[in-house]
Design a protein around this motif. Sequence first.
Motif, PDB file in Angstrom:
ATOM      1  N   ARG A 167      49.729  82.565  68.962  1.00 24.48           N
ATOM      2  CA  ARG A 167      49.491  84.006  69.043  1.00 24.48           C
ATOM      3  C   ARG A 167      48.165  84.322  69.733  1.00 24.48           C
ATOM      4  NH1 ARG A 167      50.986  84.064  63.253  1.00 24.48           N
ATOM      5  NH2 ARG A 167      53.261  84.229  63.152  1.00 24.48           N
ATOM      6  N   SER A 168      47.244  83.368  69.748  1.00 24.93           N
ATOM      7  CA  SER A 168      45.940  83.593  70.388  1.00 24.93           C
ATOM      8  C   SER A 168      46.056  83.662  71.907  1.00 24.93           C
ATOM      9  CB  SER A 168      44.977  82.472  70.012  1.00 24.93           C
ATOM     10  OG  SER A 168      45.384  81.244  70.624  1.00 24.93           O
ATOM     11  N   GLY A 169      47.074  83.004  72.465  1.00 20.72           N
ATOM     12  CA  GLY A 169      47.196  82.933  73.914  1.00 20.72           C
ATOM     13  C   GLY A 169      46.213  81.983  74.558  1.00 20.72           C
ATOM     14  N   ALA A 170      45.420  81.275  73.743  1.00 20.00           N
ATOM     15  CA  ALA A 170      44.423  80.341  74.270  1.00 20.00           C
ATOM     16  C   ALA A 170      45.086  79.104  74.851  1.00 20.00           C
ATOM     17  CB  ALA A 170      43.454  79.937  73.159  1.00 20.00           C
ATOM     18  N   LEU A 171      44.328  78.356  75.651  1.00 19.57           N
ATOM     19  CA  LEU A 171      44.842  77.094  76.175  1.00 19.57           C
ATOM     20  C   LEU A 171      45.025  76.127  75.011  1.00 19.57           C
ATOM     21  CD1 LEU A 171      45.316  75.411  78.923  1.00 19.57           C
ATOM     22  CD2 LEU A 171      43.219  74.275  78.196  1.00 19.57           C
ATOM     23  N   LEU A 172      46.217  75.588  74.880  1.00 18.93           N
ATOM     24  CA  LEU A 172      46.508  74.619  73.832  1.00 18.93           C
ATOM     25  C   LEU A 172      46.533  73.215  74.419  1.00 18.93           C
ATOM     26  CD1 LEU A 172      49.388  76.231  71.716  1.00 18.93           C
ATOM     27  CD2 LEU A 172      46.964  76.068  71.138  1.00 18.93           C
ATOM     28  N   VAL A 173      45.880  72.303  73.746  1.00 25.06           N
ATOM     29  CA  VAL A 173      45.934  70.886  74.098  1.00 25.06           C
ATOM     30  C   VAL A 173      46.519  70.161  72.906  1.00 25.06           C
ATOM     31  CG1 VAL A 173      44.641  68.848  74.774  1.00 25.06           C
ATOM     32  CG2 VAL A 173      43.895  71.104  75.564  1.00 25.06           C
ATOM     33  N   LEU A 174      47.702  69.593  73.094  1.00 26.01           N
ATOM     34  CA  LEU A 174      48.406  68.942  71.993  1.00 26.01           C
ATOM     35  C   LEU A 174      48.386  67.432  72.151  1.00 26.01           C
ATOM     36  CD1 LEU A 174      50.508  71.709  72.727  1.00 26.01           C
ATOM     37  CD2 LEU A 174      50.944  71.039  70.374  1.00 26.01           C
ATOM     38  N   HIS A 175      47.891  66.765  71.130  1.00 23.13           N
ATOM     39  CA  HIS A 175      47.896  65.311  71.080  1.00 23.13           C
ATOM     40  C   HIS A 175      49.112  64.847  70.273  1.00 23.13           C
ATOM     41  CE1 HIS A 175      43.750  66.338  72.014  1.00 23.13           C
ATOM     42  NE2 HIS A 175      43.504  65.092  72.339  1.00 23.13           N
ATOM     43  N   LEU A 176      49.541  63.636  70.540  1.00 20.19           N
ATOM     44  CA  LEU A 176      50.564  62.963  69.722  1.00 20.19           C
ATOM     45  C   LEU A 176      51.863  63.754  69.635  1.00 20.19           C
ATOM     46  CD1 LEU A 176      48.143  62.140  66.737  1.00 20.19           C
ATOM     47  CD2 LEU A 176      48.609  60.709  68.725  1.00 20.19           C
ATOM     48  N   GLY A 177      52.236  64.425  70.724  1.00 20.66           N
ATOM     49  CA  GLY A 177      53.390  65.293  70.628  1.00 20.66           C
ATOM     50  C   GLY A 177      54.485  65.071  71.651  1.00 20.66           C
ATOM     51  N   ALA A 178      54.373  64.069  72.509  1.00 20.98           N
ATOM     52  CA  ALA A 178      55.344  63.904  73.592  1.00 20.98           C
ATOM     53  C   ALA A 178      56.776  63.736  73.074  1.00 20.98           C
ATOM     54  CB  ALA A 178      54.960  62.711  74.465  1.00 20.98           C
ATOM     55  N   ARG A 179      56.924  63.068  71.936  1.00 21.50           N
ATOM     56  CA  ARG A 179      58.264  62.864  71.374  1.00 21.50           C
ATOM     57  C   ARG A 179      58.891  64.185  70.903  1.00 21.50           C
ATOM     58  NH1 ARG A 179      59.670  57.602  69.918  1.00 21.50           N
ATOM     59  NH2 ARG A 179      58.000  56.056  70.150  1.00 21.50           N
ATOM     60  N   TYR A 180      58.046  65.162  70.671  1.00 27.35           N
ATOM     61  CA  TYR A 180      58.514  66.416  70.080  1.00 27.35           C
ATOM     62  C   TYR A 180      58.365  67.582  71.057  1.00 27.35           C
ATOM     63  CZ  TYR A 180      57.546  63.256  66.221  1.00 27.35           C
ATOM     64  OH  TYR A 180      57.493  62.153  65.410  1.00 27.35           O
ATOM     65  N   VAL A 181      58.463  67.285  72.346  1.00 27.59           N
ATOM     66  CA  VAL A 181      58.202  68.305  73.347  1.00 27.59           C
ATOM     67  C   VAL A 181      59.168  69.476  73.236  1.00 27.59           C
ATOM     68  CG1 VAL A 181      59.595  67.165  75.129  1.00 27.59           C
ATOM     69  CG2 VAL A 181      57.696  68.670  75.801  1.00 27.59           C
ATOM     70  N   ASP A 182      60.415  69.230  72.858  1.00 26.91           N
ATOM     71  CA  ASP A 182      61.367  70.332  72.693  1.00 26.91           C
ATOM     72  C   ASP A 182      60.918  71.296  71.602  1.00 26.91           C
ATOM     73  OD1 ASP A 182      63.251  69.740  74.702  1.00 26.91           O
ATOM     74  OD2 ASP A 182      64.202  68.232  73.438  1.00 26.91           O
ATOM     75  N   ARG A 183      60.457  70.761  70.478  1.00 31.21           N
ATOM     76  CA  ARG A 183      59.953  71.598  69.390  1.00 31.21           C
ATOM     77  C   ARG A 183      58.740  72.399  69.828  1.00 31.21           C
ATOM     78  NH1 ARG A 183      58.565  68.025  64.473  1.00 31.21           N
ATOM     79  NH2 ARG A 183      57.444  69.945  63.927  1.00 31.21           N
ATOM     80  N   LEU A 210      52.351  65.267  85.047  1.00 31.68           N
ATOM     81  CA  LEU A 210      53.493  66.155  85.220  1.00 31.68           C
ATOM     82  C   LEU A 210      52.985  67.596  85.175  1.00 31.68           C
ATOM     83  CD1 LEU A 210      55.972  64.454  82.711  1.00 31.68           C
ATOM     84  CD2 LEU A 210      55.805  64.069  85.182  1.00 31.68           C
ATOM     85  N   ARG A 211      53.356  68.394  86.155  1.00 35.44           N
ATOM     86  CA  ARG A 211      52.944  69.797  86.215  1.00 35.44           C
ATOM     87  C   ARG A 211      54.184  70.678  86.266  1.00 35.44           C
ATOM     88  NH1 ARG A 211      47.520  69.772  88.608  1.00 35.44           N
ATOM     89  NH2 ARG A 211      47.063  67.696  89.457  1.00 35.44           N
ATOM     90  N   GLY A 212      54.126  71.804  85.604  1.00 38.09           N
ATOM     91  CA  GLY A 212      55.253  72.733  85.635  1.00 38.09           C
ATOM     92  C   GLY A 212      54.952  73.962  84.831  1.00 38.09           C
ATOM     93  N   THR A 213      55.957  74.451  84.156  1.00 46.91           N
ATOM     94  CA  THR A 213      55.832  75.617  83.295  1.00 46.91           C
ATOM     95  C   THR A 213      56.389  75.273  81.926  1.00 46.91           C
ATOM     96  OG1 THR A 213      58.013  76.506  83.847  1.00 46.91           O
ATOM     97  CG2 THR A 213      56.165  77.134  85.291  1.00 46.91           C
ATOM     98  N   LEU A 214      56.178  76.179  80.995  1.00 43.25           N
ATOM     99  CA  LEU A 214      56.723  75.951  79.662  1.00 43.25           C
ATOM    100  C   LEU A 214      58.243  75.886  79.702  1.00 43.25           C
ATOM    101  CD1 LEU A 214      55.526  75.526  76.886  1.00 43.25           C
ATOM    102  CD2 LEU A 214      55.671  77.998  76.499  1.00 43.25           C
ATOM    103  N   GLY A 215      58.824  76.506  80.727  1.00 43.73           N
ATOM    104  CA  GLY A 215      60.272  76.501  80.841  1.00 43.73           C
ATOM    105  C   GLY A 215      60.869  75.195  81.330  1.00 43.73           C
ATOM    106  N   ASP A 216      60.087  74.389  82.063  1.00 39.91           N
ATOM    107  CA  ASP A 216      60.670  73.161  82.622  1.00 39.91           C
ATOM    108  C   ASP A 216      59.944  71.873  82.234  1.00 39.91           C
ATOM    109  OD1 ASP A 216      58.386  72.854  84.281  1.00 39.91           O
ATOM    110  OD2 ASP A 216      59.329  73.883  85.956  1.00 39.91           O
ATOM    111  N   ILE A 217      58.831  71.976  81.504  1.00 40.20           N
ATOM    112  CA  ILE A 217      58.036  70.779  81.240  1.00 40.20           C
ATOM    113  C   ILE A 217      58.761  69.794  80.324  1.00 40.20           C
ATOM    114  CG2 ILE A 217      56.751  71.616  79.220  1.00 40.20           C
ATOM    115  CD1 ILE A 217      55.327  69.611  82.216  1.00 40.20           C
ATOM    116  N   ALA A 218      59.571  70.288  79.389  1.00 40.93           N
ATOM    117  CA  ALA A 218      60.280  69.378  78.480  1.00 40.93           C
ATOM    118  C   ALA A 218      61.239  68.483  79.247  1.00 40.93           C
ATOM    119  CB  ALA A 218      61.034  70.176  77.408  1.00 40.93           C
ATOM    120  N   ALA A 219      61.958  69.052  80.194  1.00 47.54           N
ATOM    121  CA  ALA A 219      62.889  68.255  80.999  1.00 47.54           C
ATOM    122  C   ALA A 219      62.135  67.210  81.812  1.00 47.54           C
ATOM    123  CB  ALA A 219      63.693  69.164  81.926  1.00 47.54           C
TER     124      ALA A 219
END
Length: 249
Positions: A156-172, A201-210
């Motif tokens: 909800r903050s709209g801030a840049l998010l950096v997520l660690h340990l999450g590649a397996r859960y990219v769909d979530r 890998l560069r893209g958007t939230l719409g295509d990064i999971a694929a």
Amino acid sequence: MTVYFIGAGPGAADLITLRGARTLAACGVCLYAGSLVPRELLAECPPDARLVDTSQLDLDAIEREFVAAHEAGLDVARLHSGDPSVFSAVAEQIRRLEAHGIPYEIVPGVPAFAAAAAALKRELTIPTVGQTVILTRIAQQATPMPPGEDLATLGRSGALLVLHLGARYVDRIVDELLPHYGADCPAAVVAYASRSDELVLRGTLGDIAAQVKDAGVLRTAVILVGRTLAASQFRDSHLYSTERDRHVC
């Protein structure tokens, strides 16, 4: 005798700090995470140092190594990947050291998110676009997130998010962030940052999971989501502005 928690950096052996390398070279015992710390760094250890790969050890076994080194009067280099300040499992080791009265120090290192930003050739904070970076992870069964730190709330903050340990859960991750950032929001994944096998890998939230699934990325990756990743139209910072009064402290 002192236990030194040393940030070994994100992957490349030459990204350890000078202080970290000097400390490593002076310790009679080195405990290192063999699955993450580059083996080349062990060459910095004294020739007769005791080297212990902790990747298959539990916390009790690591504690016993600390206690044995303390009783023998040997300094310990505890090598952790990245920087010990985030997602390093240092806190529980420190708690046990304090229970034994064993002295310790922390030597900072280059964190994974900084190496990822370097690979992307981006500053993560951009004037008028985004000035906040949130370092977080996604809840997993073994380690739930504290209340109020779920992705939906942070998003909800709209801030840049950096997520660690999450590649397996990219769909979530994508599903939870889409309502807040939108499918067109820039996103990137950097795997094995700074290593010879680095993958960007560069893209958007719409295509990064694929992209992540097509590339087979499952671990050792950082996911970044936010508008600053692709910002090009923004005001110059005040730091170097010709309008800044440089005589004012």
